[in-house]
Design a protein around this motif. Structure first.
Motif, PDB file in Angstrom:
ATOM      1  N   ARG A 280       0.834  -1.200   0.000  1.00  0.00           N
ATOM      2  CA  ARG A 280       0.000   0.000   0.000  1.00  0.00           C
ATOM      3  C   ARG A 280       0.873   1.256   0.000  1.00  0.00           C
ATOM      4  NH1 ARG A 280      -3.855   2.531  -1.789  1.00  0.00           N
ATOM      5  NH2 ARG A 280      -4.994   3.972  -0.467  1.00  0.00           N
ATOM      6  N   VAL A 281       1.937   1.219   0.810  1.00  0.00           N
ATOM      7  CA  VAL A 281       2.837   2.374   0.869  1.00  0.00           C
ATOM      8  C   VAL A 281       3.498   2.589  -0.497  1.00  0.00           C
ATOM      9  CG1 VAL A 281       5.061   3.167   1.819  1.00  0.00           C
ATOM     10  CG2 VAL A 281       3.286   2.309   3.347  1.00  0.00           C
ATOM     11  N   GLU A 283       2.323   1.789  -3.379  1.00  0.00           N
ATOM     12  CA  GLU A 283       1.290   2.312  -4.285  1.00  0.00           C
ATOM     13  C   GLU A 283       1.113   3.823  -4.084  1.00  0.00           C
ATOM     14  OE1 GLU A 283      -3.106   1.006  -4.077  1.00  0.00           O
ATOM     15  OE2 GLU A 283      -1.912  -0.816  -4.416  1.00  0.00           O
ATOM     16  N   LEU A 284       1.033   4.241  -2.818  1.00  0.00           N
ATOM     17  CA  LEU A 284       0.851   5.662  -2.496  1.00  0.00           C
ATOM     18  C   LEU A 284       2.067   6.468  -2.939  1.00  0.00           C
ATOM     19  CD1 LEU A 284      -0.779   5.306   1.036  1.00  0.00           C
ATOM     20  CD2 LEU A 284      -1.885   6.169  -1.053  1.00  0.00           C
ATOM     21  N   GLU A 285       3.255   5.896  -2.740  1.00  0.00           N
ATOM     22  CA  GLU A 285       4.468   6.604  -3.154  1.00  0.00           C
ATOM     23  C   GLU A 285       4.478   6.798  -4.669  1.00  0.00           C
ATOM     24  OE1 GLU A 285       7.723   5.318   0.269  1.00  0.00           O
ATOM     25  OE2 GLU A 285       7.589   4.169  -1.596  1.00  0.00           O
ATOM     26  N   ALA A 287       1.897   6.952  -6.632  1.00  0.00           N
ATOM     27  CA  ALA A 287       0.878   7.941  -6.973  1.00  0.00           C
ATOM     28  C   ALA A 287       1.398   9.347  -6.688  1.00  0.00           C
ATOM     29  CB  ALA A 287      -0.396   7.663  -6.177  1.00  0.00           C
ATOM     30  N   ALA A 288       2.128   9.506  -5.568  1.00  0.00           N
ATOM     31  CA  ALA A 288       2.660  10.821  -5.207  1.00  0.00           C
ATOM     32  C   ALA A 288       3.686  11.289  -6.234  1.00  0.00           C
ATOM     33  CB  ALA A 288       3.290  10.759  -3.811  1.00  0.00           C
ATOM     34  N   ASP A 291       1.850  12.341  -9.344  1.00  0.00           N
ATOM     35  CA  ASP A 291       1.247  13.663  -9.120  1.00  0.00           C
ATOM     36  C   ASP A 291       2.280  14.770  -9.281  1.00  0.00           C
ATOM     37  OD1 ASP A 291      -1.241  12.746  -8.732  1.00  0.00           O
ATOM     38  OD2 ASP A 291      -1.268  12.990  -6.529  1.00  0.00           O
TER      39      ASP A 291
END
Ligand SMILES: [Zn+2]
Length: 401
Positions: A280-281, A283-285, A287-288, A291
């Motif tokens: 999950r981390v 994935e978020l990284e 995405a960041a 962005d």
């Protein structure tokens, strides 16, 4: 004259006549010292008050090597004293190996005897078996062995005709211990743990399994093709090892805020949760970073859109992957690490006419560092410039490469 130790293992003191002396090596008309054989070490003790440092088979006899040349002479009677602690340890350790083998008979397929050795710290038994001795099997071997200790089974030994012993299908042969004995004797010694194990063995054993005390399995390994080695400890070392294992178990349970019964399930659940969180981390990284690249400024050069910017706290590989994912066919993305001596990654779309490797070469020509790559992607690192200086340099280029 063979040693009487296997037949009368409880004898610790005896007198015998000296038959031969060769410097420090003494031969007696009879002896109760065990000569090193088949994985069981030689007895320790004294002969005529002098320390015995080694005992070996010597033809039909037994050679006692003393620490110093003796004062006594051939024909004299001397007193032999066998070190009680060490012999008792060897008897217990040796009999424990028979119990372990008997446990193996109950849980291992195609079981055969591969070898055996007693050292001061531990005992090893080598099995030949087609069963994979996994953790559960190892624990079961230990459990059955200790049950056999508790069951206080009688241990007996007798000489039987060699042919008869070989014909008996239930006899395990410790061929190393029986080396020599089997070759030139009409009889072989059979050691039987009542209702548990029968083996041809020339070592010293206790008379009842309850004398062995707790048996602690230490480890398992594969010393050779088809062999599985199981190591265990008896006596204080085994007890201490058990305490170490128990302490580790309780500390682990406390660290995971559970009890020892639920430890394995709790550890598995925590590991699974850890894996999910890590995914999950990531994935978020990702995405960041995507962005951040979306927010890059765009500079038009000829017909190509150059998207330039810095990435903070993102390593080169992640930046490179994100740039490759984000770049459009007619675009170039240049991402610079926000650090001293930054990295630069360049992703060039297939319709951009820009060679990413050339961009990196031009930058490293100006700012040093190193790197390279092909037309669609390249990366460099260790540039001697701030991220802003690198981006300014690219903005100043007249046109795309
Ligand atoms: Zn034995």
């Amino acid at each position: 004259m063979q040693t009487r130790a296997p037949a009368e293992p409880e004898v610790r003191e005896f007198t015998a006549a000296v038959v031969d002396i060769d410097d420090r090596t003494v031969t007696l008309d009879r002896t109760y010292f065990y000569a090193e054989s088949g994985g069981q070490p030689a007895d320790r003790g004294t002969l005529g008050g002098i320390r015995v440092v080694d005992v070996q088979k010597d033809g039909d006899g037994v050679a006692h090597t003393l620490a110093t040349a003796p004062e006594f002479e051939v024909g004299e009677e001397v007193t032999g004293i066998i070190d009680d602690d060490f012999r008792t340890y060897c008897m217990r350790a040796h009999t424990a190996s028979h119990l372990l083998y008997g446990a193996g008979r109950r849980v291992l397929d195609d079981l055969g005897y591969g070898g055996f050795d007693i050292s001061e710290e531990k005992v090893r038994v080598d099995f030949t078996t087609t069963t994979d001795i996994d953790d559960e099997t190892l624990v079961e071997l230990e459990r059955l062995t200790n049950r056999a200790v508790w069951e206080s089974r009688d241990v007996s030994w007798e000489e039987v005709p060699t042919e008869e012993a070989i014909d008996r299908e239930d006899v395990a042969f410790n061929t190393k211990t029986e080396e020599g004995v089997m070759d030139d004797a009409d009889t072989v010694r059979i050691v039987e743990v009542e209702g548990w194990d029968v083996a041809a063995c020339g070592g010293t054993h206790v008379a009842n399994t309850s004398e062995i005390g707790p048996v602690t399995v230490l480890d398992r390994s594969n010393p050779g093709e088809g062999l599985t080695r199981v190591e265990f400890a008896v006596g204080p070392d085994g007890v201490d090892r058990r305490a170490t294992q128990h302490r580790a178990l309780r500390e682990s349970a406390a660290a995971l805020e559970t009890n020892t019964d639920d430890l394995a399930a709790t550890a598995a659940a925590i590991r699974s949760e850890r894996d999910e969180l890590r995914d999950r981390v990531r994935e978020l990284e990702r995405a960041a970073v995507a962005d951040a690249i979306d927010g890059f400024e765009t500079v038009e050069k000829d017909d190509t859109a150059w998207r330039l910017g810095t990435l903070d706290g993102v390593d080169t590989n992640d930046a490179g992957e994100a740039a490759k994912d984000a770049v459009g066919d007619a675009e170039v993305i240049v991402a610079v690490g926000d650090e001293e001596r930054p990295y630069v990654v360049v992703a060039a779309g297939t319709d951009s006419d820009v060679h990413a490797g050339d961009v990196i070469d031009d930058l490293t020509d100006v700012y040093g560092g190193g790197g390279g790559g092909g037309p669609p992607f390249a990366q460099g690192g260790g540039l001697d410039a701030s991220p802003a200086e690198v981006l300014d340099e690219i903005r100043d280029w007249e046109s795309a490469e």
